[in-house]
Write an enzyme that holds these catalytic residues in place. Structure first.
Site, short mmCIF file in Angstrom:
data_model
loop_
_atom_site.label_atom_id
_atom_site.label_comp_id
_atom_site.label_asym_id
_atom_site.label_seq_id
_atom_site.Cartn_x
_atom_site.Cartn_y
_atom_site.Cartn_z
N GLN A 28 91.76 -13.77 -38.55
CA GLN A 28 91.10 -12.55 -38.97
C GLN A 28 91.95 -11.35 -38.60
O GLN A 28 92.65 -11.36 -37.59
CB GLN A 28 89.71 -12.42 -38.37
CG GLN A 28 89.67 -12.34 -36.86
CD GLN A 28 88.26 -12.48 -36.32
OE1 GLN A 28 87.52 -13.34 -36.74
NE2 GLN A 28 87.90 -11.61 -35.40
N GLY A 29 91.91 -10.35 -39.48
CA GLY A 29 92.64 -9.12 -39.25
C GLY A 29 91.75 -7.94 -39.60
O GLY A 29 90.78 -8.07 -40.36
N TYR A 30 92.07 -6.80 -39.05
CA TYR A 30 91.24 -5.62 -39.20
C TYR A 30 91.84 -4.67 -40.22
O TYR A 30 93.03 -4.34 -40.18
CB TYR A 30 91.03 -4.96 -37.84
CG TYR A 30 90.15 -5.86 -37.01
CD1 TYR A 30 88.78 -5.72 -37.03
CD2 TYR A 30 90.69 -6.93 -36.30
CE1 TYR A 30 87.95 -6.60 -36.35
CE2 TYR A 30 89.88 -7.82 -35.61
CZ TYR A 30 88.51 -7.63 -35.65
OH TYR A 30 87.70 -8.51 -34.99
N LEU A 31 90.98 -4.24 -41.16
CA LEU A 31 91.40 -3.36 -42.25
C LEU A 31 91.12 -1.90 -41.93
O LEU A 31 91.78 -1.01 -42.45
CB LEU A 31 90.68 -3.74 -43.54
CG LEU A 31 90.78 -5.22 -43.96
CD1 LEU A 31 89.97 -5.47 -45.21
CD2 LEU A 31 92.22 -5.61 -44.16
N ASN A 145 87.05 -9.10 -30.47
CA ASN A 145 88.19 -9.57 -31.26
C ASN A 145 89.08 -8.44 -31.74
O ASN A 145 90.30 -8.58 -31.77
CB ASN A 145 87.71 -10.41 -32.45
CG ASN A 145 87.27 -11.78 -32.03
OD1 ASN A 145 88.08 -12.64 -31.74
ND2 ASN A 145 85.96 -11.99 -31.98
#
Length: 174
Positions: A28-31, A145
């Site tokens: 998962q990555g943050y936009l 996270n």
């Protein structure tokens, strides 16, 4: 409105492994998110599925949360082109006395960190406390996270890893 009530704990030992019903690899990555934001927006690949998740940036066990399915190819592209740092983990599903614990075994720069989460129907619900369930870290934002993406476990000091005191300067909500 979707509300998430979630408690987060460190995991002591490997006793939880005998109860694993299934495991799902996740990236998962943050936009979008801080500074100045009131929410985080992340994209997550979870096994064969993909999701867009929006979560309020409040510290504690109760937060607004919205999640929507995405085509996996879109999520892969977002992770490659739009997301900042990516968190990788193996999520294990462990049921204890009818309650689901999601045990996240982190990888990469967060390797060595193992956290168990349980989602609850109400803040005061009673849930089992298996022997492997360690110290609660729900109130410590460094275990969120999004913060692990920005400042991975490998960069924490020994004091940060061991501290169970009041939140520190770096424990502000994201």
């Amino acid at each position: 409105m979707a509300i998430e009530i979630e408690r987060k704990f460190l995991v002591d030992g490997d006793g939880w492994r005998e109860g694993v019903e299934r495991s799902v690899p996740m990236r998962q990555g943050y936009l979008a998110g801080p500074p100045g934001a009131r929410c985080s927006v992340r994209v997550r690949l979870a096994g064969a599925g993909a999701f867009l998740n929006i979560k309020s940036l409040v510290q504690g066990i109760v937060r607004d949360e919205y999640e929507y399915a995405l085509p996996p190819a879109d999520a892969v592209r977002m992770l490659e082109t739009l997301a900042g740092d990516v968190v990788a983990k193996l999520r294990h599903h462990v049921v204890v006395d009818g309650c689901l614990f999601e045990v996240d075994e982190f990888e990469g720069a967060n390797a060595g960190l193992v956290v168990a989460e349980i989602e609850l129907a109400t803040v005061d619900v009673v849930f089992p406390r298996p022997a492997w369930l360690g110290r609660e870290v729900s109130h410590l934002a460094r275990y969120y996270n999004q913060n692990l993406a920005r400042r991975p476990y490998a960069r924490w000091t020994r004091d940060e890893r061991d501290a169970d005191d009041a939140p520190r300067k770096d424990d502000r909500p994201c």
